[in-house]
Enzyme design. Sequence first.
Site, PDB file in Angstrom:
ATOM      1  N   ASP A  10      -5.186  16.621  42.211  1.00  9.60           N
ATOM      2  CA  ASP A  10      -4.079  16.187  43.058  1.00  9.60           C
ATOM      3  C   ASP A  10      -3.665  14.777  42.657  1.00  9.60           C
ATOM      4  O   ASP A  10      -4.468  13.843  42.719  1.00  9.60           O
ATOM      5  CB  ASP A  10      -4.524  16.219  44.526  1.00  9.60           C
ATOM      6  N   ASP A 104       2.676  18.219  41.811  1.00  7.47           N
ATOM      7  CA  ASP A 104       1.632  17.200  41.729  1.00  7.47           C
ATOM      8  C   ASP A 104       0.221  17.686  42.005  1.00  7.47           C
ATOM      9  O   ASP A 104      -0.704  16.875  42.096  1.00  7.47           O
ATOM     10  CB  ASP A 104       1.961  16.049  42.685  1.00  7.47           C
ATOM     11  N   GLU A 105       0.011  19.000  42.131  1.00  9.74           N
ATOM     12  CA  GLU A 105      -1.361  19.475  42.340  1.00  9.74           C
ATOM     13  C   GLU A 105      -1.528  20.896  41.832  1.00  9.74           C
ATOM     14  O   GLU A 105      -0.574  21.668  41.759  1.00  9.74           O
ATOM     15  CB  GLU A 105      -1.756  19.391  43.819  1.00  9.74           C
TER      16      GLU A 105
END
EC number: 2.7.7.7
Length: 356
Positions: A10, A104-105
């Site tokens: 993350d 983003d993860e």
Amino acid sequence: MNYRKIIHVDMDAFYASVEQLDNPELRGLPIAVGGNEVRGVISAASYEARKFGVRSALTGSIAIKRCPNLIFVKPRFERYKEISKMVHSIFYEYTNLVEPLSLDEAFLDVTENKKSMKSASLIAEEIRLKIFEKTGLTASAGISTNKFIAKIASDYNKPNGQKTINPEEIESFIESLEIKKFFGIGQKTADKMYHLGIFTGLDLKQKNIEFLEEHFGNSAQHYYNISRGIHNSPVQPNRIPKSIAAERTFETNLTSEIFLKDKLNFIAEELDFRLKKRGVSGKTVTLKIKYSDFTVQTRSETLPYFISNKELILDASLKLLYQDKLRNSVRLIGVSMTNLNNKETKPKLIQLRFNF
């Protein structure tokens, strides 16, 4: 016993961190991506802003009250996508079993990996180092035997840290965990659990399946399993959701379409953000209305084209709002997009020997 080795990576305050990376003058300052002092919904907040209680999905007007020195920055999704591709390319150096959750993860199954590395923890360290060297941004990671625990673990040492939950540590980790930190348990469910005397994983574990079915219906088995660290969902490459939604519950019930129109503007903006975050559009717009007596009404329309734009989402939502008179005062309103322009692929499950 054979276990999978799962990593959840993350990025730390991704959108805000990108803005601070590209604009050195913003570094160390409280910034919010999206929204403004008067209206709009915040998409992301820097860690400096989070100290004041500023977070995503908060309106700009509330955020500025919490943090008077807050700096609002316009989102640049193309830039975020550019860096996201760089980050994801690093993931694929280690495994093809990558399940992106957003820009983003992502989850990675490194049980069997391209580097023939036995330690998932060392793989996570390498990935985080490569991300920093390649982008200048930091990432955090959680490592364990399933996605549920890895996701929780990645939040433990943020920012720029990681945590490994070994198989023999899972039981005690879950039992001591605050229920609000369980992945998938939102504030509303947490509040309900508090009223039932459930504050930790151990409290949840002590409730039998009959009790959980009585109070949580179809979610009972899921809560029963996760309180025991059981979560068998595999990492699903190219997994894309079937629907994306945003909704809002009001502190005071609303009685007029005029007031709801203003709320729909914020919801359309949030849905616009979530669709762009996933890189998808949809054809079917559904308006959800929950009345003060808790009855729910839905109204849908399928458009002849795909949309992901705030203005078009708002137009379609308003059309559905005015389609019929309100039955009662309204406590919640939401908008969802389905019929998305994506294709799902069948996941591949690999289960080999676990070695942290």
